[in-house]
Design a protein around this motif. Sequence first.
Motif, PDB file in Angstrom:
ATOM      1  N   LEU A  21     -11.652 -22.935  13.055  1.00 45.91           N
ATOM      2  CA  LEU A  21     -11.254 -22.160  13.091  1.00 45.91           C
ATOM      3  C   LEU A  21      -9.600 -22.174  14.055  1.00 45.91           C
ATOM      4  O   LEU A  21      -8.924 -21.564  14.466  1.00 45.91           O
ATOM      5  CB  LEU A  21     -12.405 -21.488  14.154  1.00 45.91           C
ATOM      6  N   VAL A  22      -9.807 -23.269  14.825  1.00 42.55           N
ATOM      7  CA  VAL A  22      -8.411 -23.644  16.335  1.00 42.55           C
ATOM      8  C   VAL A  22      -7.331 -23.395  15.596  1.00 42.55           C
ATOM      9  O   VAL A  22      -6.289 -22.857  15.742  1.00 42.55           O
ATOM     10  CB  VAL A  22      -8.767 -24.401  16.547  1.00 42.55           C
ATOM     11  N   ARG A  23      -7.562 -24.420  14.404  1.00 37.47           N
ATOM     12  CA  ARG A  23      -6.207 -24.687  13.399  1.00 37.47           C
ATOM     13  C   ARG A  23      -6.028 -23.336  12.383  1.00 37.47           C
ATOM     14  O   ARG A  23      -4.555 -23.510  12.213  1.00 37.47           O
ATOM     15  CB  ARG A  23      -6.662 -25.811  12.156  1.00 37.47           C
ATOM     16  N   LEU A  24      -6.241 -22.428  11.640  1.00 32.43           N
ATOM     17  CA  LEU A  24      -5.921 -21.378  11.976  1.00 32.43           C
ATOM     18  C   LEU A  24      -5.504 -19.863  12.309  1.00 32.43           C
ATOM     19  O   LEU A  24      -4.797 -19.741  12.226  1.00 32.43           O
ATOM     20  CB  LEU A  24      -6.958 -20.599  11.455  1.00 32.43           C
ATOM     21  N   ILE A  25      -6.534 -19.532  14.178  1.00 38.80           N
ATOM     22  CA  ILE A  25      -6.276 -19.012  14.953  1.00 38.80           C
ATOM     23  C   ILE A  25      -5.120 -19.162  15.783  1.00 38.80           C
ATOM     24  O   ILE A  25      -3.963 -18.498  16.290  1.00 38.80           O
ATOM     25  CB  ILE A  25      -7.544 -18.351  15.149  1.00 38.80           C
ATOM     26  N   PHE A  26      -5.151 -20.411  15.986  1.00 36.73           N
ATOM     27  CA  PHE A  26      -3.822 -21.044  17.072  1.00 36.73           C
ATOM     28  C   PHE A  26      -2.550 -21.322  16.658  1.00 36.73           C
ATOM     29  O   PHE A  26      -1.213 -19.594  17.446  1.00 36.73           O
ATOM     30  CB  PHE A  26      -4.483 -22.039  17.619  1.00 36.73           C
ATOM     31  N   PRO A  27      -2.475 -21.388  15.637  1.00 36.67           N
ATOM     32  CA  PRO A  27      -0.896 -20.748  14.612  1.00 36.67           C
ATOM     33  C   PRO A  27      -0.592 -19.236  15.283  1.00 36.67           C
ATOM     34  O   PRO A  27       0.893 -18.789  15.532  1.00 36.67           O
ATOM     35  CB  PRO A  27      -0.752 -21.374  13.969  1.00 36.67           C
ATOM     36  N   ALA A  28      -1.578 -18.706  14.616  1.00 31.27           N
ATOM     37  CA  ALA A  28      -1.253 -16.774  14.664  1.00 31.27           C
ATOM     38  C   ALA A  28      -0.735 -16.783  15.884  1.00 31.27           C
ATOM     39  O   ALA A  28       0.155 -15.993  16.421  1.00 31.27           O
ATOM     40  CB  ALA A  28      -2.289 -16.371  14.020  1.00 31.27           C
ATOM     41  N   VAL A  29      -2.016 -17.225  17.560  1.00 32.43           N
ATOM     42  CA  VAL A  29      -1.251 -16.651  18.864  1.00 32.43           C
ATOM     43  C   VAL A  29      -0.001 -17.068  19.244  1.00 32.43           C
ATOM     44  O   VAL A  29       0.274 -16.411  19.441  1.00 32.43           O
ATOM     45  CB  VAL A  29      -2.991 -16.984  18.893  1.00 32.43           C
ATOM     46  N   ILE A  30      -0.073 -18.235  18.378  1.00 30.54           N
ATOM     47  CA  ILE A  30       0.967 -19.287  19.263  1.00 30.54           C
ATOM     48  C   ILE A  30       1.999 -18.201  18.560  1.00 30.54           C
ATOM     49  O   ILE A  30       3.719 -17.726  19.657  1.00 30.54           O
ATOM     50  CB  ILE A  30       1.555 -20.387  19.335  1.00 30.54           C
ATOM     51  N   ARG A  31       2.292 -18.216  17.392  1.00 26.63           N
ATOM     52  CA  ARG A  31       3.705 -17.144  16.815  1.00 26.63           C
ATOM     53  C   ARG A  31       3.592 -15.691  17.535  1.00 26.63           C
ATOM     54  O   ARG A  31       4.821 -14.936  17.394  1.00 26.63           O
ATOM     55  CB  ARG A  31       3.563 -17.184  15.404  1.00 26.63           C
ATOM     56  N   ASN A  32       2.595 -14.683  17.661  1.00 27.84           N
ATOM     57  CA  ASN A  32       2.631 -13.629  18.163  1.00 27.84           C
ATOM     58  C   ASN A  32       3.398 -14.053  19.756  1.00 27.84           C
ATOM     59  O   ASN A  32       3.938 -13.223  19.800  1.00 27.84           O
ATOM     60  CB  ASN A  32       0.937 -13.430  18.392  1.00 27.84           C
ATOM     61  N   ALA A  33       2.516 -14.792  20.566  1.00 28.83           N
ATOM     62  CA  ALA A  33       3.115 -14.880  21.760  1.00 28.83           C
ATOM     63  C   ALA A  33       4.225 -14.796  21.902  1.00 28.83           C
ATOM     64  O   ALA A  33       5.539 -14.533  23.163  1.00 28.83           O
ATOM     65  CB  ALA A  33       2.708 -16.027  22.343  1.00 28.83           C
ATOM     66  N   PHE A  34       5.251 -15.574  21.249  1.00 29.68           N
ATOM     67  CA  PHE A  34       6.584 -16.041  21.141  1.00 29.68           C
ATOM     68  C   PHE A  34       7.038 -15.012  20.538  1.00 29.68           C
ATOM     69  O   PHE A  34       8.706 -14.709  20.970  1.00 29.68           O
ATOM     70  CB  PHE A  34       7.164 -17.666  19.903  1.00 29.68           C
ATOM     71  N   SER A  35       6.537 -14.903  19.673  1.00 28.29           N
ATOM     72  CA  SER A  35       7.223 -12.554  19.202  1.00 28.29           C
ATOM     73  C   SER A  35       7.561 -12.436  20.467  1.00 28.29           C
ATOM     74  O   SER A  35       8.178 -10.862  20.693  1.00 28.29           O
ATOM     75  CB  SER A  35       7.124 -12.279  17.957  1.00 28.29           C
ATOM     76  N   ASN A  36       6.624 -11.803  21.311  1.00 29.87           N
ATOM     77  CA  ASN A  36       6.823 -10.579  22.623  1.00 29.87           C
ATOM     78  C   ASN A  36       7.410 -11.601  23.333  1.00 29.87           C
ATOM     79  O   ASN A  36       9.177 -10.171  24.210  1.00 29.87           O
ATOM     80  CB  ASN A  36       5.573 -10.854  23.093  1.00 29.87           C
ATOM     81  N   MET A  37       8.186 -12.646  23.469  1.00 22.66           N
ATOM     82  CA  MET A  37       9.106 -13.885  24.462  1.00 22.66           C
ATOM     83  C   MET A  37      10.147 -12.584  23.914  1.00 22.66           C
ATOM     84  O   MET A  37      10.856 -12.694  24.825  1.00 22.66           O
ATOM     85  CB  MET A  37       8.671 -15.077  25.066  1.00 22.66           C
TER      86      MET A  37
END
Length: 83
Positions: A21-37
């Motif tokens: 689950l971490v390998r699937l969800i973590f990259p999406a969360v990081i990608r979303n955070a960087f796009s917001n920054m």
Amino acid sequence: MKYMLIFLIVAIIILWVIRVLVRLIFPAVIRNAFSNMQNPSTGNSYQKPRRPEGSISIDFVPQKKKKGNSDKLGEFVEYEDVK
């Protein structure tokens, strides 16, 4: 012994599921955070309204310190140091 083996198998399965689950969800969360920054206008951050170039705005004015009144200090008496 039987319960310890069952506990180890269940613990390994749970850890494996968490890892997947971490390998699937973590990259999406990081990608979303960087796009917001990179694009803060889509975020919930507070932005000041834009002003035309050359306009002046003062956001903070410090309070002036009041000068002390010498009458409140008392009476000054001159003295001489005697040896």
